[in-house]
Design a protein around this motif. Structure first.
Motif, PDB file in Angstrom:
ATOM      1  N   THR A 107       0.825  -1.220   0.000  1.00  0.00           N
ATOM      2  CA  THR A 107       0.000   0.000   0.000  1.00  0.00           C
ATOM      3  C   THR A 107       0.855   1.264   0.000  1.00  0.00           C
ATOM      4  N   ILE A 108       0.633   2.120  -0.979  1.00  0.00           N
ATOM      5  CA  ILE A 108       1.304   3.436  -0.968  1.00  0.00           C
ATOM      6  C   ILE A 108       0.309   4.466  -0.436  1.00  0.00           C
ATOM      7  N   ILE A 109       0.733   5.217   0.576  1.00  0.00           N
ATOM      8  CA  ILE A 109      -0.110   6.304   1.109  1.00  0.00           C
ATOM      9  C   ILE A 109       0.651   7.608   0.923  1.00  0.00           C
ATOM     10  N   THR A 110       0.163   8.471   0.045  1.00  0.00           N
ATOM     11  CA  THR A 110       0.853   9.761  -0.119  1.00  0.00           C
ATOM     12  C   THR A 110       0.444  10.692   1.024  1.00  0.00           C
ATOM     13  N   GLY A 111       1.359  11.563   1.394  1.00  0.00           N
ATOM     14  CA  GLY A 111       1.103  12.409   2.557  1.00  0.00           C
ATOM     15  C   GLY A 111       1.015  11.552   3.812  1.00  0.00           C
ATOM     16  N   GLY A 112       1.682  10.407   3.782  1.00  0.00           N
ATOM     17  CA  GLY A 112       1.570   9.438   4.873  1.00  0.00           C
ATOM     18  C   GLY A 112       2.347   9.801   6.122  1.00  0.00           C
ATOM     19  N   ALA A 113       2.998  10.954   6.112  1.00  0.00           N
ATOM     20  CA  ALA A 113       3.830  11.322   7.260  1.00  0.00           C
ATOM     21  C   ALA A 113       3.128  12.245   8.251  1.00  0.00           C
ATOM     22  N   SER A 114       1.885  12.618   7.980  1.00  0.00           N
ATOM     23  CA  SER A 114       1.208  13.581   8.863  1.00  0.00           C
ATOM     24  C   SER A 114      -0.307  13.368   8.822  1.00  0.00           C
ATOM     25  N   GLY A 115      -0.992  13.887   9.813  1.00  0.00           N
ATOM     26  CA  GLY A 115      -2.459  13.969   9.818  1.00  0.00           C
ATOM     27  C   GLY A 115      -3.171  12.677   9.446  1.00  0.00           C
ATOM     28  N   MET A 116      -4.068  12.798   8.482  1.00  0.00           N
ATOM     29  CA  MET A 116      -4.879  11.627   8.095  1.00  0.00           C
ATOM     30  C   MET A 116      -4.014  10.529   7.492  1.00  0.00           C
ATOM     31  N   GLY A 117      -2.991  10.924   6.725  1.00  0.00           N
ATOM     32  CA  GLY A 117      -2.114   9.927   6.106  1.00  0.00           C
ATOM     33  C   GLY A 117      -1.379   9.110   7.159  1.00  0.00           C
ATOM     34  N   ALA A 118      -0.922   9.766   8.218  1.00  0.00           N
ATOM     35  CA  ALA A 118      -0.226   9.054   9.299  1.00  0.00           C
ATOM     36  C   ALA A 118      -1.192   8.136  10.041  1.00  0.00           C
ATOM     37  N   ALA A 119      -2.434   8.603  10.243  1.00  0.00           N
ATOM     38  CA  ALA A 119      -3.451   7.750  10.897  1.00  0.00           C
ATOM     39  C   ALA A 119      -3.699   6.508  10.051  1.00  0.00           C
ATOM     40  N   MET A 120      -3.747   6.707   8.737  1.00  0.00           N
ATOM     41  CA  MET A 120      -3.948   5.551   7.837  1.00  0.00           C
ATOM     42  C   MET A 120      -2.759   4.607   7.898  1.00  0.00           C
ATOM     43  N   ALA A 121      -1.552   5.170   7.895  1.00  0.00           N
ATOM     44  CA  ALA A 121      -0.354   4.319   7.924  1.00  0.00           C
ATOM     45  C   ALA A 121      -0.404   3.400   9.148  1.00  0.00           C
ATOM     46  N   LYS A 122      -0.744   3.970  10.310  1.00  0.00           N
ATOM     47  CA  LYS A 122      -0.807   3.169  11.545  1.00  0.00           C
ATOM     48  C   LYS A 122      -1.898   2.106  11.456  1.00  0.00           C
ATOM     49  N   LEU A 123      -3.098   2.551  11.040  1.00  0.00           N
ATOM     50  CA  LEU A 123      -4.234   1.627  10.981  1.00  0.00           C
ATOM     51  C   LEU A 123      -3.991   0.510   9.962  1.00  0.00           C
ATOM     52  N   PHE A 124      -3.540   0.880   8.782  1.00  0.00           N
ATOM     53  CA  PHE A 124      -3.349  -0.112   7.718  1.00  0.00           C
ATOM     54  C   PHE A 124      -2.287  -1.136   8.123  1.00  0.00           C
ATOM     55  N   ALA A 125      -1.200  -0.649   8.742  1.00  0.00           N
ATOM     56  CA  ALA A 125      -0.146  -1.577   9.176  1.00  0.00           C
ATOM     57  C   ALA A 125      -0.704  -2.534  10.227  1.00  0.00           C
ATOM     58  N   SER A 126      -1.567  -2.003  11.109  1.00  0.00           N
ATOM     59  CA  SER A 126      -2.139  -2.865  12.153  1.00  0.00           C
ATOM     60  C   SER A 126      -3.109  -3.882  11.551  1.00  0.00           C
ATOM     61  N   GLU A 127      -3.576  -3.622  10.325  1.00  0.00           N
ATOM     62  CA  GLU A 127      -4.487  -4.551   9.640  1.00  0.00           C
ATOM     63  C   GLU A 127      -3.742  -5.438   8.651  1.00  0.00           C
ATOM     64  N   GLY A 128      -2.421  -5.500   8.789  1.00  0.00           N
ATOM     65  CA  GLY A 128      -1.651  -6.478   8.007  1.00  0.00           C
ATOM     66  C   GLY A 128      -1.022  -5.963   6.732  1.00  0.00           C
ATOM     67  N   ALA A 129      -1.241  -4.677   6.403  1.00  0.00           N
ATOM     68  CA  ALA A 129      -0.656  -4.151   5.164  1.00  0.00           C
ATOM     69  C   ALA A 129       0.833  -3.851   5.331  1.00  0.00           C
ATOM     70  N   THR A 130       1.555  -3.885   4.224  1.00  0.00           N
ATOM     71  CA  THR A 130       2.896  -3.305   4.173  1.00  0.00           C
ATOM     72  C   THR A 130       2.707  -1.904   3.621  1.00  0.00           C
ATOM     73  N   VAL A 131       3.043  -0.897   4.429  1.00  0.00           N
ATOM     74  CA  VAL A 131       2.729   0.487   4.069  1.00  0.00           C
ATOM     75  C   VAL A 131       3.975   1.229   3.605  1.00  0.00           C
ATOM     76  N   ILE A 132       3.861   1.879   2.456  1.00  0.00           N
ATOM     77  CA  ILE A 132       4.889   2.803   2.015  1.00  0.00           C
ATOM     78  C   ILE A 132       4.304   4.203   2.194  1.00  0.00           C
ATOM     79  N   ALA A 133       4.796   4.893   3.234  1.00  0.00           N
ATOM     80  CA  ALA A 133       4.362   6.270   3.469  1.00  0.00           C
ATOM     81  C   ALA A 133       5.210   7.154   2.557  1.00  0.00           C
ATOM     82  N   ALA A 134       4.584   7.779   1.583  1.00  0.00           N
ATOM     83  CA  ALA A 134       5.314   8.560   0.580  1.00  0.00           C
ATOM     84  C   ALA A 134       5.016  10.036   0.797  1.00  0.00           C
ATOM     85  N   ASP A 135       6.049  10.801   1.115  1.00  0.00           N
ATOM     86  CA  ASP A 135       5.803  12.188   1.530  1.00  0.00           C
ATOM     87  C   ASP A 135       7.013  13.055   1.175  1.00  0.00           C
TER      88      ASP A 135
END
Ligand code: NAI
Length: 243
Positions: free
Chosen positions: A9-37
């Motif tokens: 999973t690529i999440i743009t803007g994944g280093a702050s705000g909603m993107g960071a919340a998604m990065a945490k949640l998605f990783a906790s749900e088994g995803a491999t997250v690429i936070a791209a920022d």
């Protein structure tokens, strides 16, 4: 729970705000997250979370998108999910907006997500599966006073619908969320607009602002296989403000 088990999973803007919340949640749900920022300092912090990797990306750069998507594909062999979340805001009134202001907002908020769709769809079409979720804004739907910001988010809405129509035949889904005002660093800096914020809360049926995790939960559903027949959908997450 593992609702995104093994999803790259690529999440743009994944280093702050909603993107960071998604990065945490998605990783906790088994995803491999690429936070791209573009923010390297915040990326380093978010990459401390297990299953979250930070990658530097300026979403407005075609070349940069090509590099990042290739790097992810080369490392993992696929890209399952893209969350087009990065964005910038502006509170300028129409009489203050310059051509440069207009172009910058559109380059990041609308051209950026378009480039994301362009580059990941190459890999997703080949794999005959993929899920893309875009973060637009309630300001794309109702008059909000944020002229060029609203226009850039309305442009994203149209880009997403066109992509959904185009990519459905390849089993690639494209959906969009429209958050109301959500308490993130983007909003925290608007201290001089406190009165307007209070008025907005009063005009919101749920009588409060949104939390990043509330948007992340909705996006998780759209991104996951639970939404396997949903494409071209538009989900407003604003406590009823635009109702
Ligand atoms: P934020 O400011 O906390 O996070 C945005 C992230 O995008 C930051 O990490 C920033 O470094 C990154 N970014 C900015 N320009 C970039 C670029 N050129 N390339 C790569 N990354 C870049 O903001 P927030 O609130 O989490 O916003 C996320 C998205 O939600 C944005 O698209 C925003 O427009 C949208 N939105 C926000 C609302 C709010 O009330 N916070 C309401 C509706 C939509």
């Amino acid at each position: 729970m593992a609702r995104l088990k093994d999803k790259i999973t690529i999440i743009t803007g994944g280093a702050s705000g909603m993107g960071a919340a998604m990065a945490k949640l998605f990783a906790s749900e088994g995803a491999t997250v690429i936070a791209a920022d573009i923010n390297k300092d915040n990326l380093a912090k978010i990459a401390e979370i297990g299953n979250v990797e930070g990658m530097n990306l300026d979403v407005s750069s075609d070349v940069n998108w090509a590099e990042v998507t290739k790097a992810v594909y080369d490392k993992y062999g696929r890209i399952d999910i893209l969350i087009n979340n990065a964005g910038i805001s502006s509170e300028k009134s129409p009489d203050q907006i310059t051509e440069d202001d207009w172009c910058l907002l559109h380059k990041i908020n609308s051209f950026g997500p378009f480039l994301g769709i362009k580059h990941v769809s190459k890999y997703m079409k080949e794999a005959r599966k993929g899920s893309i979720v875009n973060t637009s804004s309630y300001t794309a739907i109702i008059g909000s006073g944020f002229n060029h910001y609203s226009a850039s988010k309305g442009s994203l809405r149209a880009i997403a619908r066109a992509a959904a129509a185009d990519l459905g035949q390849f089993n690639v889904r494209v959906n969009t969320v429209f958050p109301g005002v959500v308490e993130t660093p983007m909003v925290a800096k608007l201290t001089e607009y406190k009165e307007a914020m209070d008025a907005l809360v009063r005009a919101t049926p749920m009588q409060r602002l949104g939390q990043p995790e509330e948007v992340a939960n909705a996006i998780l559903f759209l991104a996951s296989d639970e939404a396997s027949y949903i494409t071209g959908a538009e989900l407003v997450i604003d406590g009823g403000y635009s109702a």
